[in-house]
Design a protein around this motif. Structure first.
Motif, mmCIF file in Angstrom:
data_model
loop_
_atom_site.group_PDB
_atom_site.id
_atom_site.type_symbol
_atom_site.label_atom_id
_atom_site.label_comp_id
_atom_site.label_asym_id
_atom_site.label_seq_id
_atom_site.Cartn_x
_atom_site.Cartn_y
_atom_site.Cartn_z
ATOM 1 N N VAL A 99 14.807 78.934 39.159
ATOM 2 C CA VAL A 99 15.118 78.236 40.409
ATOM 3 C C VAL A 99 16.391 78.848 40.992
ATOM 4 C CG1 VAL A 99 15.698 76.020 41.471
ATOM 5 C CG2 VAL A 99 14.057 76.103 39.563
ATOM 6 N N LEU A 100 16.339 79.220 42.271
ATOM 7 C CA LEU A 100 17.519 79.758 42.936
ATOM 8 C C LEU A 100 18.448 78.611 43.305
ATOM 9 C CD1 LEU A 100 19.118 82.039 44.332
ATOM 10 C CD2 LEU A 100 17.740 81.600 46.388
ATOM 11 N N ALA A 101 19.683 78.637 42.804
ATOM 12 C CA ALA A 101 20.664 77.587 43.081
ATOM 13 C C ALA A 101 21.707 78.111 44.064
ATOM 14 C CB ALA A 101 21.336 77.137 41.794
ATOM 15 N N LEU A 102 21.935 77.353 45.133
ATOM 16 C CA LEU A 102 22.926 77.691 46.145
ATOM 17 C C LEU A 102 23.835 76.488 46.347
ATOM 18 C CD1 LEU A 102 20.436 79.281 48.697
ATOM 19 C CD2 LEU A 102 21.993 80.523 47.199
ATOM 20 N N VAL A 103 25.141 76.724 46.440
ATOM 21 C CA VAL A 103 26.110 75.636 46.559
ATOM 22 C C VAL A 103 26.449 75.412 48.025
ATOM 23 C CG1 VAL A 103 28.406 74.806 45.921
ATOM 24 C CG2 VAL A 103 27.043 76.106 44.272
ATOM 25 N N LEU A 104 26.366 74.155 48.458
ATOM 26 C CA LEU A 104 26.783 73.746 49.790
ATOM 27 C C LEU A 104 28.176 73.138 49.695
ATOM 28 C CD1 LEU A 104 23.532 71.967 51.049
ATOM 29 C CD2 LEU A 104 24.237 74.329 51.466
ATOM 30 N N ARG A 105 29.090 73.574 50.546
ATOM 31 C CA ARG A 105 30.472 73.096 50.477
ATOM 32 C C ARG A 105 30.852 72.388 51.784
ATOM 33 N NH1 ARG A 105 32.370 74.849 45.855
ATOM 34 N NH2 ARG A 105 31.514 76.762 44.929
ATOM 35 N N HIS A 156 33.895 61.715 59.890
ATOM 36 C CA HIS A 156 35.050 62.146 60.677
ATOM 37 C C HIS A 156 34.748 63.274 61.661
ATOM 38 C CE1 HIS A 156 37.550 59.532 58.292
ATOM 39 N NE2 HIS A 156 37.168 60.136 57.171
ATOM 40 N N LEU A 157 33.715 64.078 61.363
ATOM 41 C CA LEU A 157 33.396 65.197 62.244
ATOM 42 C C LEU A 157 32.127 64.966 63.049
ATOM 43 C CD1 LEU A 157 34.198 68.110 59.744
ATOM 44 C CD2 LEU A 157 35.723 67.028 61.426
ATOM 45 N N GLY A 158 31.254 64.069 62.551
ATOM 46 C CA GLY A 158 30.036 63.741 63.284
ATOM 47 C C GLY A 158 28.831 64.518 62.788
ATOM 48 N N PRO A 159 27.608 63.984 63.015
ATOM 49 C CA PRO A 159 26.401 64.638 62.513
ATOM 50 C C PRO A 159 26.133 66.009 63.129
ATOM 51 C CG PRO A 159 25.872 62.751 63.921
ATOM 52 C CD PRO A 159 27.327 62.693 63.655
ATOM 53 N N ALA A 160 26.443 66.197 64.403
ATOM 54 C CA ALA A 160 26.199 67.498 65.028
ATOM 55 C C ALA A 160 27.087 68.578 64.411
ATOM 56 C CB ALA A 160 26.439 67.405 66.541
ATOM 57 N N HIS A 161 28.341 68.230 64.196
ATOM 58 C CA HIS A 161 29.269 69.198 63.580
ATOM 59 C C HIS A 161 28.841 69.498 62.143
ATOM 60 C CE1 HIS A 161 33.372 71.085 63.497
ATOM 61 N NE2 HIS A 161 33.083 71.042 62.204
ATOM 62 N N LEU A 162 28.419 68.463 61.391
ATOM 63 C CA LEU A 162 27.969 68.681 60.013
ATOM 64 C C LEU A 162 26.739 69.581 59.993
ATOM 65 C CD1 LEU A 162 27.928 68.217 56.990
ATOM 66 C CD2 LEU A 162 26.823 66.005 57.385
ATOM 67 N N ALA A 163 25.792 69.346 60.901
ATOM 68 C CA ALA A 163 24.592 70.186 60.955
ATOM 69 C C ALA A 163 24.963 71.635 61.253
ATOM 70 C CB ALA A 163 23.629 69.641 62.005
ATOM 71 N N ALA A 164 25.888 71.835 62.182
ATOM 72 C CA ALA A 164 26.314 73.202 62.510
ATOM 73 C C ALA A 164 27.007 73.864 61.323
ATOM 74 C CB ALA A 164 27.241 73.176 63.729
ATOM 75 N N TRP A 165 27.808 73.088 60.582
ATOM 76 C CA TRP A 165 28.503 73.620 59.411
ATOM 77 C C TRP A 165 27.507 74.009 58.319
ATOM 78 C CZ3 TRP A 165 33.029 75.468 57.971
ATOM 79 C CH2 TRP A 165 33.379 75.487 56.620
ATOM 80 N N LEU A 166 26.445 73.230 58.153
ATOM 81 C CA LEU A 166 25.442 73.523 57.131
ATOM 82 C C LEU A 166 24.563 74.711 57.511
ATOM 83 C CD1 LEU A 166 24.302 69.868 56.308
ATOM 84 C CD2 LEU A 166 25.480 71.425 54.740
ATOM 85 N N HIS A 167 24.408 74.940 58.807
ATOM 86 C CA HIS A 167 23.465 75.960 59.273
ATOM 87 C C HIS A 167 23.693 77.303 58.609
ATOM 88 C CE1 HIS A 167 21.730 78.991 61.995
ATOM 89 N NE2 HIS A 167 20.847 78.049 62.324
ATOM 90 N N GLN A 210 25.105 77.907 55.815
ATOM 91 C CA GLN A 210 25.060 77.876 54.355
ATOM 92 C C GLN A 210 23.629 77.820 53.824
ATOM 93 O OE1 GLN A 210 28.180 75.503 52.307
ATOM 94 N NE2 GLN A 210 28.621 74.624 54.331
ATOM 95 N N LEU A 211 22.687 77.524 54.706
ATOM 96 C CA LEU A 211 21.296 77.424 54.300
ATOM 97 C C LEU A 211 20.589 78.770 54.456
ATOM 98 C CD1 LEU A 211 20.310 74.086 56.095
ATOM 99 C CD2 LEU A 211 20.865 74.368 53.669
ATOM 100 N N VAL A 212 19.563 78.977 53.663
ATOM 101 C CA VAL A 212 18.682 80.116 53.892
ATOM 102 C C VAL A 212 18.114 79.965 55.303
ATOM 103 C CG1 VAL A 212 16.519 81.190 53.169
ATOM 104 C CG2 VAL A 212 18.148 80.384 51.446
#
Length: 351
Positions: free
Chosen positions: A307-313, A325-336, A338-340
């Motif tokens: 299983v390929l393991a990737l860490v989200l920070r 504190h940052l909002g869902p839109a900012h969190l989604a952009a931050w995750l973008h 970090q994801l494949v």
């Protein structure tokens, strides 16, 4: 202890010997005390239950000299019936008190005679009982608590429920009372409840209850998480896992199509069982250094299982901090980033 609990304990104390013969039947009377191994009704001499009030205290109080534990007869009923909720403990006490009480006996019963084995403390059976007594979170204080942390869960989420009067015991004083609680089921890959996590809530709606330890777990937890968005037995090719329920529910808020697992602790995260068909695992980190071992061990086990393991920070302390504190839109952009890329298109567009 609440007034109702105090009154029930006093009434049970008036019939202390009968209570002991019913729930601590592996013991025997010796003078003014019932002698037994421990509160779970094992054979021995460590625990003493006072049968009649005297200068040392009221009838029904007990102490275990081996462990320094102490309490009253409500504790005895709780342990030997495998109960969790104070409501159930009180019902059992009232049931007993309404029964015709046998006259005091001066000869102890043979070991094991007419004696039911004590229920295992903190067992999966106790977890399933409490979860069944809980209710969906819609319109409850639990939904309000989660919304206050920016978390919005689908009405189809079955793992999270609410109990308005969840039993809480102060482990220092032995006092017990009830408070509303968020109840989260811990399940195995077949969907069977093996444990649960209780988060006691402030009745005013201002977050967690003001307790030294407002969150406790029970049952068989190792390898089994709180699953959100997982259908038992179904393949899970891509998933995310982390320690805390709020952390993983925050990721689920911005990626509602992604199955996530909250392991409840770093040690349990390290031992998480992988679902069938898992090929990519995102591990949610936080700023707590104590969780690094869990992440490292889970990553190692994932690699050994193909299983390929990737860490989200997160940007802040954890992903719930980011969401609030940052909002869902900012969190989604931050995750973008970090994801494949294909996962970002699949899960973030769905959110």
């Amino acid at each position: 202890m609440t007034a109702s609990a105090s009154e029930l304990a006093r009434r049970l104390g008036e019939h202390a010997e009968a209570v002991c013969r019913e729930y601590l039947c592996n013991g025997h009377r010796s003078g003014n005390y019932w002698i037994v191994g421990d509160i779970r009704n094992t054979r021995g001499r460590s625990m003493h239950v006072r049968l009649r009030a005297n200068a040392r205290g009221p009838a029904g109080r007990w102490v275990d000299e081996a462990t320094s534990e102490f309490g009253d007869l409500l504790d005895v009923i709780r342990e030997n019936c495998g109960l969790v909720e104070f409501r159930d403990i009180a019902d059992e006490a009232r049931r007993f008190l309404s029964m015709p009480l046998p006259p005091p006996q001066h000869q102890s019963q043979p070991f094991g005679a007419q004696c039911q084995p004590a229920a295992k403390r903190g067992s999966p059976e106790a977890a399933r009982r409490l979860f069944a007594m809980s209710q969906p979170i819609a319109g409850t204080l639990a939904e309000r608590y989660l919304a206050g942390r920016g978390i919005l869960l689908s009405t189809h989420e079955r793992a999270v429920r609410f109990h308005p009067d969840c039993y809480y015991r102060n482990l220092v004083t032995g006092e017990m009372h009830t408070l509303p609680a968020l109840i989260a089921a811990v399940t195995n890959l077949d969907g069977q409840i093996t444990g649960l996590q209780r988060t006691w809530l402030d009745p005013s709606g201002q977050g967690k209850a003001l307790l030294a330890d407002p969150r406790r777990s029970l049952g068989d937890l190792l390898g089994n998480p709180i699953w959100l968005g997982h259908q038992p037995g179904a393949p899970v090719p891509i998933m995310a896992a982390g320690e805390g329920l709020e952390t993983m529910a925050s990721l689920r808020t911005v990626m509602p199509a992604l199955p996530v697992a909250a392991a409840t602790s770093a040690n349990h995260l390290a031992g998480l069982n992988f679902p069938p068909g898992c090929r990519r695992l995102y591990i949610a980190a936080d700023a707590d250094a104590a969780g690094r071992h869990g992440i490292e061990r889970l990553s190692q086990r994932a690699g050994e299982s193909g299983v390929l393991a990737l860490v989200l920070r997160p940007q802040l302390g954890d992903f719930n901090d980011d969401l609030r504190h940052l909002g869902p839109a900012h969190l989604a952009a931050w995750l973008h980033d970090q994801l494949v890329p294909e996962d970002a298109r699949l899960f973030l567009s769905a959110g």
